[in-house]
Design an enzyme around this catalytic site. Structure first.
Site, PDB file in Angstrom:
ATOM      1  N   ASP A 183       0.833  -1.193   0.000  1.00 38.59           N
ATOM      2  CA  ASP A 183       0.000   0.000   0.000  1.00 38.59           C
ATOM      3  C   ASP A 183       0.875   1.252   0.000  1.00 38.59           C
ATOM      4  O   ASP A 183       1.862   1.334   0.740  1.00 38.59           O
ATOM      5  CB  ASP A 183      -0.895  -0.024   1.242  1.00 38.59           C
ATOM      6  CG  ASP A 183      -1.783   1.193   1.358  1.00 38.59           C
ATOM      7  OD1 ASP A 183      -2.671   1.356   0.512  1.00 38.59           O
ATOM      8  OD2 ASP A 183      -1.571   1.988   2.298  1.00 38.59           O
ATOM      9  N   GLU A 191       1.680  -0.467  -5.017  1.00 39.30           N
ATOM     10  CA  GLU A 191       0.748   0.606  -5.336  1.00 39.30           C
ATOM     11  C   GLU A 191       1.638   1.835  -5.523  1.00 39.30           C
ATOM     12  O   GLU A 191       2.116   2.410  -4.540  1.00 39.30           O
ATOM     13  CB  GLU A 191      -0.259   0.834  -4.215  1.00 39.30           C
ATOM     14  CG  GLU A 191      -1.263   1.919  -4.552  1.00 39.30           C
ATOM     15  CD  GLU A 191      -2.208   2.253  -3.406  1.00 39.30           C
ATOM     16  OE1 GLU A 191      -3.369   2.605  -3.683  1.00 39.30           O
ATOM     17  OE2 GLU A 191      -1.783   2.177  -2.236  1.00 39.30           O
TER      18      GLU A 191
END
Length: 731
Positions: free
Chosen positions: A348, A384
């Site tokens: 993330d 990401e």
């Protein structure tokens, strides 16, 4: 209580059969107590007797798994200097393998008084004891019978990823016993695994399962942190997803889930949040890292150490240049691979992990450690590739070992199918693997994790049903969530009984799925999109732990057909290597243009080759692409040449039907319709020789409809047609 010196490594609580060794890093501490918590909440404190290299340690003989514990760290409390030690706060072990309980919004969790206008920026410390209001670490038994567990290790180009939420996927699946729905055991249940295997996915990517905590502001509004991007324990499976107990039982349950998925040849990828913690900004609670060594764990504003430097939008960012932070992350990653047998990670806001000082640096220490690690470097690593800091959008800029969520793929494919002008050339580039983003660094098409939908944003059903977000249920006046969704409601906002609009929405969903699953790169499907899942226009379901976000398994005929259609596309991708090439096409990176190898060719609707004027025509929304199954770079893993059928894919994003002329004979002497997204009969959404016996007759009938070179065929508005020529099977 008797305590021996113990060892400084490994960090955390380690049970060896005779007792437990405790080790914790803190450069700020002057004294650290290990606190053993009894079943009735009583506390026994023992001072750790030794320190080596700022690691405090001790061994308690006779201690057993299931023991709850925490730490109290004695040291300076001076927020302006970055020090926030407070022994009144019972702290979690950063290396805890299991965490019990939950936390309340009690004043005692904070090191300042709520009525302090400075929010704790002075040196007036709140000395209320947080025991009883916070989570506790748990000693685990590390032993587990893995039997013959074998990690599947699917190569990237063979991978189809299924992004899922542990609770949301199984909470309403009636084939699972009620007591284990929404848990790790529910994911590992045969009913869940049967759905995944029938669909044909090779990997399940679980949204955060590291222990996280609830947001007090959400609880006050009657909501909950559903997504879980609020980590406090990087080694512990989240205890609310456990069916059988939270005193270490969640560890065995998680392992059992992984073992069951592996037996079905499905990999397990974890969505991990190493960029920040749940302690938030200077007004957040003191749960672990802040009270252990604030300056070592967090990035502080230079010259204003009372505040946190935040590139994540959550209040804090971990200090990625500190050796013990890097050690924490690497130890965590290795633990999940070696002890928990997971197969990869999606990071993330990964750009934050690359920040040495302020700028994103793909040569940062974090990437160096990953590159040289013999364990972590060998699993799937997915970034990401952005954060909210300056220069944080880094799609295409991660090192060669990494793959990336391709946000440009998502945006371009959405724009193309909603009819945005001047998208044709970029759509072609995204469909063929985004060589313009990845080839310059020596990466292959597999560097691109292609997706149209992820957890963050509209579901696929909502993407074609809403022009605007409808997030009122979140209690923020519809001000949260992305405003620019590149969506189109097909004529009416939200639910409708109009049969024409409903049919168009289903057709658009089939267009998106066909594009996604036949693109070069690695496709990712968001859970429930194959079932027509809706969130009623809510594009930010992070706080909706309810049937709004849970997968609805009660399917009508249309959504049952969509599920079959998706499964057949996955099978088509698996059966035909032309859709999952190891290398880029030989054509131009600009739009996958013509190549001397003949591996790809692009055509206008009239059957002539695309020229520069056609690529630059801002109003053009239709084209054909030829994929040559006899020109696939090889050999395969067994040393054999790769041969496949040839395919002609026709995209028509216009709002009118268009007549296409099939190319001349050198590209195929006979063509068979394999997919037509405009068809209202889902049985025809299959390739010839479908393994599904219920559609074998329809597939055979479709295969018998031979189209010759030069044939003119009408392709419906906003539809995709896939044609196959058996060039790779000719004698």
């Amino acid at each position: 209580m008797e305590i021996w010196p113990g060892r400084p490594y490994p960090l955390g609580a380690t049970y060896d059969g005779t007792g437990v060794n405790f080790a914790i890093f803190s450069e700020a501490a002057q004294q650290i107590e290990i606190c053993l918590i009894g079943d009735g909440g009583e506390e026994t404190r023992v001072t750790l007797p030794e320190t080596d290299g700022f690691v405090w340690h001790g061994f308690i003989p006779g201690l057993q798994p299931g023991q709850r514990y925490g730490f109290r760290v004695h040291g300076p409390y001076d927020p302006e200097s970055g020090d926030r030690c407070n022994p009144a706060k019972l702290l979690l072990d950063p290396y805890a393998k299991s965490i019990d309980g939950s936390m309340t919004g009690d004043q005692s969790l904070f090191s300042y008084d709520f009525d302090d206008p400075d929010g704790g920026l002075d040196d007036m410390v709140n000395s209320q004891d947080s025991l009883g209001h916070t989570l506790t670490s748990v000693v685990i038994n590390p032993f587990f019978d893995w039997g013959q567990d074998r990690q599947p290790q699917h190569e990237y180009h063979d991978t189809v990823i299924y992004e899922a939420h542990v609770k949301g996927l199984t909470e309403q699946l009636e084939d699972i016993p009620e007591e284990i729905r929404g848990t790790y055991a529910g994911i590992g249940h045969p009913a869940t695994i049967e759905h995944l295997t029938k669909l044909g996915v090779t990997a399940i990517e679980l949204m955060p399962v590291h222990q996280y905590v609830q947001d007090f502001t959400l609880l006050e509004r009657g909501l909950r942190n559903y997504w879980g991007y609020n980590t406090i324990g990087f080694f512990a499976p989240h205890n609310e997803y456990a069916a059988y107990g939270t005193r270490g039982q969640q560890v065995a349950e998680f392992k059992g889930m992984v073992k069951a998925l592996h037996e079905a040849d499905i990999e397990v990828i974890l969505d991990v949040v190493y960029n920040h913690t749940a302690e938030g900004n200077h007004k957040g609670p003191t749960l672990a890292f802040r009270g252990i060594d604030n300056q070592s764990y967090y990035r502080l504003v230079e010259g204003d150490e009372a505040h946190y430097y935040d590139t994540t939008g959550t209040g804090n960012s971990l200090l990625m240049r500190h050796p013990h932070v890097l050690q924490l992350i690497m130890d965590s990653l290795r633990y999940w691979v070696l002890d928990m047998h997971v197969d990869g990670f999606r990071f993330d806001l990964a750009a934050t992990l690359a920040r040495q000082l302020n700028e994103v640096d793909k040569l940062s220490a974090f990437f160096d450690l990953i590159q040289q690690d013999p364990v972590v470097s060998q699993v799937k690593l997915i970034a990401e590739p952005w954060d909210v800091g300056e220069g944080g959008y880094q799609v295409g800029n991660f090192p060669p070992l990494w793959t990336e969520w391709n946000g440009k793929y998502r945006d371009t494919v959405r724009d193309f199918w909603r009819g945005e002008p001047a998208t044709l050339a970029e759509f072609a580039s995204r469909f063929t693997g985004s060589s313009d983003l990845y080839e310059h660094s020596g990466r292959k098409p597999i560097a691109s994790i292609n997706f149209v939908i992820a957890h963050d944003g509209f579901t696929l059903q909502d993407l074609v049903s809403y022009n605007e977000k409808h997030n009122d249920a979140n209690g923020e006046g519809n001000n949260d969530g992305e405003r620019h969704n590149r969506s189109w409601n097909c004529g009416v906002e939200g639910p409708t009984d109009d049969p024409a609009i409903r049919a168009l929405r289903l057709q658009q969903q089939r267009n998106f799925l066909t594009t996604l699953l036949l693109s070069q790169g690695v496709p990712m499907i968001a859970h429930g999109d194959e079932l027509g899942r809706t969130q009623l226009g809510n594009n930010n379901g992070y706080c909706q732990d309810s049937d709004l976000t849970w997968v609805d398994w009660d399917l009508d005929d249309d959504h049952a057909a969509l599920l079959r259609f998706t499964g057949r596309l996955v099978q088509m991708r698996r059966d035909h290597p032309v859709f999952r090439r190891r290398r880029f096409f030989d054509g131009s990176a600009d739009h996958g243009g013509e190549s001397d190898l003949g591996d790809i060719a692009w055509f206008m609707p009239n059957g002539k080759h695309m020229d520069e004027a056609a690529w630059q025509d801002g109003l053009a929304r239709s084209l054909m692409v030829f994929l040559n199954g006899l020109a696939i770079p090889g050999p395969d893993r067994r040393g054999q040449p790769v041969r496949d059928d040839c395919f002609l894919i026709i995209f028509n994003a216009h709002d009118d039907a268009i007549t296409f002329t099939l190319p001349e004979e050198e590209y195929g002497s006979e063509w068979y319709i394999e997919v037509d997204t405009a068809s209202g009969d889902p049985a025809t959404h299959a390739m010839a020789g479908s393994a599904d016996p219920g559609t074998a007759a329809s597939a055979t009938a479709a295969a018998m409809a031979v189209l010759e070179p030069g044939t003119e065929m009408s392709v419906a508005a906003r539809s995709t047609v896939v044609l196959r020529s058996p060039c790779g099977t000719e004698e």
